[in-house]
Design a protein around this motif. Structure first.
Motif, mmCIF file in Angstrom:
data_model
loop_
_atom_site.group_PDB
_atom_site.id
_atom_site.type_symbol
_atom_site.label_atom_id
_atom_site.label_comp_id
_atom_site.label_asym_id
_atom_site.label_seq_id
_atom_site.Cartn_x
_atom_site.Cartn_y
_atom_site.Cartn_z
ATOM 1 N N VAL A 290 0.848 -1.205 0.000
ATOM 2 C CA VAL A 290 0.000 0.000 0.000
ATOM 3 C C VAL A 290 0.881 1.252 0.000
ATOM 4 O O VAL A 290 0.647 2.197 -0.768
ATOM 5 C CB VAL A 290 -0.944 -0.020 1.218
ATOM 6 N N ARG A 291 1.897 1.244 0.843
ATOM 7 C CA ARG A 291 2.805 2.404 0.890
ATOM 8 C C ARG A 291 3.580 2.546 -0.415
ATOM 9 O O ARG A 291 3.774 3.660 -0.925
ATOM 10 C CB ARG A 291 3.766 2.247 2.069
ATOM 11 N N LEU A 292 4.052 1.422 -0.972
ATOM 12 C CA LEU A 292 4.825 1.476 -2.208
ATOM 13 C C LEU A 292 3.986 1.998 -3.370
ATOM 14 O O LEU A 292 4.515 2.606 -4.308
ATOM 15 C CB LEU A 292 5.376 0.085 -2.549
ATOM 16 N N LEU A 293 2.673 1.760 -3.320
ATOM 17 C CA LEU A 293 1.782 2.247 -4.370
ATOM 18 C C LEU A 293 1.489 3.738 -4.250
ATOM 19 O O LEU A 293 0.796 4.305 -5.101
ATOM 20 C CB LEU A 293 0.460 1.455 -4.337
ATOM 21 N N GLY A 294 1.982 4.358 -3.178
ATOM 22 C CA GLY A 294 1.804 5.796 -3.012
ATOM 23 C C GLY A 294 0.659 6.189 -2.107
ATOM 24 O O GLY A 294 0.332 7.375 -1.994
ATOM 25 N N TRP A 295 0.044 5.207 -1.445
ATOM 26 C CA TRP A 295 -1.067 5.500 -0.548
ATOM 27 C C TRP A 295 -0.530 5.839 0.853
ATOM 28 O O TRP A 295 0.203 5.042 1.432
ATOM 29 C CB TRP A 295 -1.987 4.286 -0.410
ATOM 30 N N PRO A 296 -0.939 6.954 1.442
ATOM 31 C CA PRO A 296 -0.688 7.148 2.862
ATOM 32 C C PRO A 296 -1.407 6.060 3.663
ATOM 33 O O PRO A 296 -2.561 5.729 3.362
ATOM 34 C CB PRO A 296 -1.294 8.530 3.147
ATOM 35 N N LEU A 297 -0.737 5.476 4.635
ATOM 36 C CA LEU A 297 -1.320 4.384 5.418
ATOM 37 C C LEU A 297 -1.362 4.780 6.885
ATOM 38 O O LEU A 297 -0.363 5.259 7.437
ATOM 39 C CB LEU A 297 -0.489 3.109 5.233
ATOM 40 N N LEU A 298 -2.496 4.579 7.524
ATOM 41 C CA LEU A 298 -2.669 4.905 8.933
ATOM 42 C C LEU A 298 -3.086 3.656 9.697
ATOM 43 O O LEU A 298 -4.021 2.953 9.305
ATOM 44 C CB LEU A 298 -3.727 5.999 9.104
ATOM 45 N N CYS A 299 -2.378 3.376 10.762
ATOM 46 C CA CYS A 299 -2.682 2.236 11.636
ATOM 47 C C CYS A 299 -2.272 2.683 13.033
ATOM 48 O O CYS A 299 -1.094 2.596 13.411
ATOM 49 C CB CYS A 299 -1.892 1.010 11.176
ATOM 50 N N ILE A 300 -3.232 3.195 13.800
ATOM 51 C CA ILE A 300 -2.934 3.954 15.013
ATOM 52 C C ILE A 300 -3.297 3.141 16.251
ATOM 53 O O ILE A 300 -4.448 2.716 16.420
ATOM 54 C CB ILE A 300 -3.681 5.298 15.000
ATOM 55 N N LYS A 301 -2.318 2.928 17.097
ATOM 56 C CA LYS A 301 -2.500 2.134 18.310
ATOM 57 C C LYS A 301 -3.596 2.726 19.183
ATOM 58 O O LYS A 301 -3.638 3.938 19.426
ATOM 59 C CB LYS A 301 -1.182 2.107 19.104
ATOM 60 N N GLY A 302 -4.505 1.873 19.618
ATOM 61 C CA GLY A 302 -5.534 2.295 20.550
ATOM 62 C C GLY A 302 -6.728 2.979 19.914
ATOM 63 O O GLY A 302 -7.663 3.373 20.617
ATOM 64 N N VAL A 303 -6.703 3.138 18.576
ATOM 65 C CA VAL A 303 -7.811 3.815 17.886
ATOM 66 C C VAL A 303 -8.297 2.906 16.751
ATOM 67 O O VAL A 303 -7.502 2.499 15.893
ATOM 68 C CB VAL A 303 -7.383 5.183 17.302
ATOM 69 N N GLU A 304 -9.593 2.582 16.728
ATOM 70 C CA GLU A 304 -10.122 1.735 15.665
ATOM 71 C C GLU A 304 -10.137 2.481 14.339
ATOM 72 O O GLU A 304 -10.246 3.712 14.297
ATOM 73 C CB GLU A 304 -11.545 1.284 16.011
ATOM 74 N N ALA A 305 -10.035 1.694 13.256
ATOM 75 C CA ALA A 305 -10.009 2.284 11.917
ATOM 76 C C ALA A 305 -11.232 3.159 11.676
ATOM 77 O O ALA A 305 -11.129 4.244 11.083
ATOM 78 C CB ALA A 305 -9.928 1.177 10.858
ATOM 79 N N ASP A 306 -12.420 2.724 12.120
ATOM 80 C CA ASP A 306 -13.642 3.512 11.913
ATOM 81 C C ASP A 306 -13.520 4.897 12.546
ATOM 82 O O ASP A 306 -14.007 5.898 11.990
ATOM 83 C CB ASP A 306 -14.851 2.796 12.520
ATOM 84 N N ASP A 307 -12.871 4.976 13.718
ATOM 85 C CA ASP A 307 -12.744 6.260 14.403
ATOM 86 C C ASP A 307 -11.743 7.171 13.694
ATOM 87 O O ASP A 307 -11.927 8.390 13.647
ATOM 88 C CB ASP A 307 -12.318 6.029 15.856
#
Length: 919
Positions: free
Chosen positions: A101-118
Motif C-alpha cells: 500500500v505504501r509502495l503504491l503511493g497510498w498514505p497508510l494509517l494504523c494507530i495504536k488504541g484507535v479503531e479504523a472507523d474512528d
C-alpha cells in the motif's frame, strides 16, 4: 486527473478481508501449497487500482485497525468477543499488504488504541469542515452514520452508494439518526447488544414517531406490548450501547499526522516507488506486474499466447475503451468483416425477458479485442429512439457466421443466448467458451455472474441492469432504455466477457484435469439446450384430477385434525399448535425455538407422530398441501399453451458437487417415496404413437465408493453382480447371503447410503429407530468387514484439510472452505462433505458424460428419439414405438461405457406411456 477537492478514505481492514475471500489460493511459488499465500495481497493491489480509477482523488488514506485494545474494550469486556480469529494465511499477508500500500503511493494509517472507523470518522469530519468532498470506501454499514451532504460511503464490491438519500432509503432513518438506530438494533458483528427482539423495522418506526433515541427513552413508558417491556428493560444498557456504536470524530491524530487537523496535505496521494514496487512484485511471484513496471506505463499490453492471467487483468484496469453503436449498413459491414476475421468473438444478447424460451432480441453486442466492442440496437422503441437497422435483415446477414461451427464464439451463460437466437430461427454453432462455466470449474464456491467475475479478476466495475432500467414496479423494459446508454452497457458486457476469458482460460489451460471437466461442461451446456428446447408433454387433465383428489383429502385431514383436537384451529399457526399440543393434549415439549417458544417444526412433528395421532395427521396434511401447491396446481400453468409441454431450466453453475439443478418446474424434487408423489409422474406423458423411456444408473454412488476406496469386499460384490445391500448385510450380521432377512437388508441399505453421506452413529440410530450404542456397533462391524472404506474416509479427511479441496475421479475440484474452520459444527459438516463430494461429484460427471454421448449418438443415428429430461442419475426420452429396441440396447450400453471404473457400470431402462410407467 486527480480531484483536488476530494478525500478518499479506504477502510483497509474491510478491504483486506474482502481481498482474502475474493481471490483464489495464490502462492508466491505457484502450485506449491507450502509457499506463502499471496491471494489477499494480489486482491488488495487489484482493488486499490480499481478504486483509484473510479475515485481519482488528490487526497487519500488507507486505514487499518491496529492490534491491541481500544476504549471500547475497557467500556465493555465482551466487545467483539464472538469474532473468529484471523486466519493464519491472512495474518501472514497483513505486513506485506501494508508494505505494498505504501509502495503504491497510498498514505497508510494504523494507530495504536484507535479503531479504523474512528480514524476514518475523524478525518472525514475535518475534511468536510474544510469544504472537501469525502468518499469512504467500505462495505461496513456502521460508517453510514458519517454520511452528510459532503460525505458518502461507497461499496465498490456491490456497487452500493450510501449518500443521504441512500442511507434513508436503506435503513428507514436519515444518517443523523443512524447512531440511535444502531443503538436500538445492536451490532451482532461486534457483539454489541441492542434492545432484545427489536429489529430494523421497529427501530425505524420508533425513531420516526419520537424523533430521537432520547425522546424515545423519555416516552418508554408509553410503548406497549413485549417490545415496550424489552425497551424498558434495556434502558440501563442503552447509554453504554450508544457509546459503543458511535464512531468518534475527535480522535487525536497528531502523532500520525504532523500538524493535524490542518495538514490534510500530509495525506496527499504520492507517486508509486517503482523500483521497490518491482522488487516487491518479484518477491511475491507477481512477475507480470513487475514486467509491466519495467516496460513502462504502456507495458501491460493485450495478452498474446503464453502471457499470464494477471497481466491481462492489469491491462484491463488501465486501458481506454472504444465502443461503437451500429446504426447504418456501412458500420455493420465493417464490423461483420472484423467478426468474421477474428480468432474469437464475445457475443451477448439484450432481450425482452429473462425467460429464455420467450425472450426476443432487442440488440446484439460483440467484442473482438480488448477495449473494443460494438452494439447493434434492433428493437429500441423508447422516447427519442433513433432509426435502427431492420432486425430480420441483420439476423439474416449474421446467420451464416452464427451457424458456422468453425467460427469460434465466447459468451457468459451461452445456453441462454442459444435459446434467444433459436427463438429467431438461428441455431448457433461454434460456442467454444463460456466464462460462467470457466469460473464454475475453477472456483466453484464463488459467484459466477459477470459483474462478480469482472471485479474479481480484472478489477473492473460497470453499469448494472438496474442502473438502466430501474427496480421493482418502476422498472422499464430494456427496449425503452436510451440507445446510447444501452450501447455502453451491452458493449461493456461483451468487453468484460472477453477480459474475464483472457484471465480464466490460461488458468484452465494450465490444469489438464480441470480443462477436461470444463470441456465436459461446455458439451453438456449444448445438450441441456436441446433437452430444454424439447420439453416434455404434460397431461393437464390428469393433473387437474389429481388436484381435485388432493383437495378433497386435504379437507378431510383438516376435519380429522379438528376432531382429534376437539376444536377448529389454524393448522399453520405455531402458536395455536403449541397451545393444543402442550397445554390441551399434554404432549411433551421436544425442543424450543431461539426465542424460547415451544417448537412445532417438522422434526418435532415427526417425533411426536410416533406416539400421537394429531402430529401424524398434520404431517400428512402438510405433505399433500405441498404436492398440490408445488406440482399438481402449478405444472399445468407452466406448460407452453401452444404445445402443452413444460420446458424446465437446468442450471449448471449452482451445485458445488457438479450436480444439475432445475426450476420452473423443479424436476429434481418430485417426491417418489409416496404413492401421491409417484402419481405426479403419471402426468409426464408421451404423445399418441410415442413412448416414454427412462434409463438410470444402478447404485451409482456405491459403485463409485467401491472404485475410490478400492475395498476388496465391496469390489467383489459389484464385480460378481451381487445385491450389494444383501452382501453388506451378510458381512455386518455374519450370515450367509441366502439367510439375510428383509429387515437386515433394510438396515444394510441404510448403513451403505448413510456412510456415503458421512452419517454418524447418532444419525444412523435415528434413521433405524435403534439405540446409539447399537448403531455404533453396526458401523464398527461394517468397517471391520470393509476396511478399505474406512481407510478412504480417514485419508480423505486428512487430504482435504491439507489441500482445502477434494476431487472427483475425473478431476473436478470440490472446494471445502470450512474444512479447517475453528467452528466445530461447520468443520464437521465440511468433513462429511469431503467424504461424500467425490462420490456425488463423480456421479454428476458420469451422467453428464452419458448425456453428451447419448445425444451425439441420437444426432447420428436416431434423430426421432428426443432426450426430454435429466433427473439425478436418470435420462428420460420420448421416442416412436419403432425405436424401442434400439433404445433398450444402445442407451444402457452407451451409459455403461462412458468410463472404465474398477467395477462395471450398470444402466437399466424401462418403457411406458408416461414417466411413472417407464420408471
Amino acid at each position: 486527473m486527480s480531484d483536488p477537492q476530494t478525500l478518499l478514505l479506504v477502510d483497509g481492514s474491510s478491504y483486506l478481508y474482502r481481498a482474502y475471500h475474493a481471490m483464489p489460493d495464490l502462492r508466491a511459488v505457484p502450485g506449491d501449497p507450502t509457499s506463502p499465500a499471496t491471494g489477499a495481497i494480489r486482491g488488495m493491489v487489484n482493488m486499490l487500482a480499481a478504486l483509484q480509477k473510479e475515485v481519482p482523488a488528490a487526497y487519500a488514506a488507507c486505514i487499518f485497525d491496529a492490534s491491541g485494545p481500544t476504549f471500547r474494550d475497557a467500556l465493555y469486556g465482551d466487545y467483539k468477543a464472538n469474532r473468529a480469529a484471523m486466519p493464519d494465511d491472512l495474518r501472514a499477508q497483513v505486513a506485506p499488504i501494508h508494505e505494498v500500500v505504501r509502495l503504491l503511493g497510498w498514505p497508510l494509517l494504523c494507530i495504536k488504541g484507535v479503531e479504523a472507523d474512528d480514524v476514518i470518522g475523524t478525518l472525514a469530519r475535518h475534511a468536510a469542515a474544510r469544504g472537501l468532498r469525502v468518499v469512504i470506501a467500505s462495505g461496513d454499514k456502521d460508517l453510514s452514520q458519517l454520511v452528510d451532504e459532503r460525505v458518502m460511503v461507497v461499496d465498490t464490491m456491490s456497487g452500493k452508494r450510501r449518500d443521504v438519500a441512500g442511507v434513508t432509503a436503506e435503513f428507514g432513518v436519515p444518517p443523523s439518526l443512524m447512531v440511535d438506530f444502531q443503538t436500538l438494533v445492536g451490532d451482532a458483528v461486534d457483539n454489541v447488544p441492542g434492545v432484545p427482539k427489536v429489529g430494523p423495522k421497529t427501530a425505524a418506526k420508533w425513531l420516526a414517531e419520537h424523533g430521537s433515541l432520547d425522546a424515545l427513552i423519555a416516552n418508554a413508558h408509553t410503548i406497549k406490548g413485549v417490545a415496550g417491556e424489552n425497551l424498558r428493560g434495556a434502558l440501563p444498557w442503552l447509554p453504554t450501547g450508544r457509546q459503543l456504536v458511535t464512531i468518534k470524530t475527535d480522535c487525536d491524530l497528531s502523532d500520525a499526522l504532523a500538524g493535524f487537523p490542518d495538514a490534510i496535505d500530509s495525506i496527499a496521494v504520492g507517486a508509486q516507488q517503482t523500483g521497490a514496487l518491482r522488487d516487491f512484485y518479484e518477491r511475491y511471484g507477481f512477475r507480470t506486474l513487475a514486467h509491466a513496471l519495467q516496460a513502462g506505463p504502456d507495458g501491460a499490453t493485450p495478452a498474446q499466447a503464453g502471457e499470464s492471467a494477471t497481466a491481462v487483468a492489469e491491462a484491463a484496469q488501465q486501458r481506454e475503451v472504444r465502443y461503437e453503436t451500429l446504426l447504418d449498413w456501412e458500420q455493420f459491414e465493417q464490423w461483420l468483416a472484423r467478426i468474421q476475421a477474428a480468432p474469437l468473438v464475445a457475443l451477448d444478447t439484450e432481450t425482452t425477458s429473462l425467460d429464455e424460451l420467450r425472450a426476443r432480441i432487442v440488440g446484439l453486442s460483440f467484442s473482438v479485442e480488448p477495449g473494443s466492442a460494438a452494439y447493434i440496437p434492433l428493437a429500441h422503441d423508447g422516447p427519442g429512439a433513433p432509426e435502427q437497422l431492420p432486425l430480420d435483415e441483420v439476423l439474416a446477414r449474421l446467420k451464416p457466421w452464427l451457424e458456422d461451427p468453425a467460427a469460434p464464439k465466447l459468451g457468459q451463460h451461452v445456453k441462454y443466448d442459444r435459446h434467444v437466437l433459436a427463438n429467431h430461427g438461428i441455431e448457433v454453432r461454434g460456442y467454444v467458451h463460456d466464462t460462467m462455466l470457466q469460473s464454475y470449474v475453477l472456483e466453484v464456491h464463488k459467484p459466477h455472474g459477470l459483474s462478480s467475475l469482472a471485479e474479481r479478476h480484472t478489477g473492473r466495475t460497470g453499469l448494472t441492469y438496474e442502473d438502466l432500467c430501474g427496480k421493482g414496479a418502476k422498472q422499464i423494459p430494456f427496449s425503452q432504455v436510451a440507445v446510447e446508454q444501452a450501447a455502453a452497457y451491452a458493449c461493456e458486457d461483451s468487453d468484460q466477457t472477453l477480459d474475464v476469458h483472457r484471465v480464466l482460460w490460461p488458468q484452465l489451460e494450465g490444469e489438464p484435469k480441470l480443462r477436461t471437466i470444463y470441456e465436459l461442461e461446455i458439451a453438456c451446456s449444448e445438450t441441456l439446450f436441446r433437452i430444454e428446447r424439447n420439453g416434455v408433454l404434460i397431461d393437464a387433465g390428469a393433473l387437474a384430477a389429481q388436484s381435485r383428489d388432493l383437495g378433497q383429502r386435504i379437507v378431510a385431514l383438516e376435519t380429522q385434525a379438528y376432531e382429534i383436537a376437539g376444536q377448529p384451529f389454524n393448522l399453520g399457526s405455531p402458536k395455536q399448535l403449541g397451545e393444543i399440543f402442550f397445554d390441551k393434549l399434554g404432549m411433551p415439549v421436544i425442543k424450543k425455538t431461539a426465542t424460547g417458544a415451544r417448537s412445532t417444526d417438522e422434526e418435532v412433528l415427526e417425533k411426536l407422530a410416533e406416539d400421537y395421532p394429531l402430529p401424524a395427521t398434520l404431517l400428512e396434511h402438510r405433505s399433500l398441501c405441498k404436492l398440490k401447491g408445488t406440482y399438481t396446481d402449478k405444472l399445468g400453468q407452466l406448460a407452453d399453451p401452444r404445445t402443452g409441454r413444460v420446458h424446465t431450466h437446468y442450471a449448471q453453475a449452482v451445485a458445488v458437487t457438479g450436480r444439475l439443478s432445475s426450476n420452473e418446474p423443479n424436476l429434481q424434487n418430485i417426491p417418489i417415496r409416496t404413492a401421491e408423489g409417484r402419481r405426479i409422474r403419471e402426468a409426464f406423458v408421451a404423445p399418441p404413437g410415442r413412448l416414454i423411456a427412462s434409463c438410470d444408473y444402478s447404485q451409482i454412488e456405491l459403485r463409485i465408493m467401491a472404485h475410490i476406496s478400492g475395498d476388496e469386499a465391496l469390489l467383489a460384490a459389484f464385480t460378481h453382480g451381487l445385491d450389494v445391500h444383501r452382501a453388506t448385510a451378510a458381512e455386518v450380521f455374519g450370515v450367509g447371503l441366502d439367510q439375510v432377512s428383509s429387515e437386515q437388508r433394510r438396515y444394510a441399505k441404510t448403513i451403505n447410503f448413510g456412510l456415503i453421506y458421512g452419517m454418524s452413529s447418532f444419525g444412523l440410530a435415528k434413521s433405524l429407530g435403534i439405540g446409539t450404542a447399537a448403531a455404533k456397533n453396526y458401523i464398527d462391524r461394517y468397517f471391520e468387514r470393509y476396511p478399505g472404506v474406512k481407510r478412504y474416509m480417514d485419508l480423505t479427511r486428512l487430504e482435504a484439510k491439507e489441500r482445502g479441496f477434494v476431487e472427483t475421479v475425473f478431476g473436478r475440484r470440490l472446494v471445502l472452505p470450512e474444512i479447517n474452520s475453528p467452528n466445530g459444527p461447520r468443520r464437521a459438516a465440511a468433513e462429511r462433505a469431503a467424504i461424500n463430494a467425490p462420490m456425488q461429484g463423480t456421479a454428476a460427471d458420469l451422467i453428464k458424460m452419458a448425456m453428451v454421448q447419448v445425444q451425439q449418438e441420437l444426432d447420428r443415428e436416431r434423430p426421432e428419439v428426443l432426450m426430454v429430461m435429466q433427473v439425478h442419475d436418470e435420462l428420460v426420452f420420448e421416442l416412436p414405438e419403432g425405436e424401442r429396441e434400439w433404445v433398450r440396447t444402445e442407451v444402457p450400453r452407451i451409459m455403461a461405457e462412458v468410463a472404465q471404473l474398477k467395477v462395471p457400470l450398470l444402466a437399466e431402462v424401462g418403457f411406458g406411456s408416461n414417466w411413472d410407467e417407464a420408471h
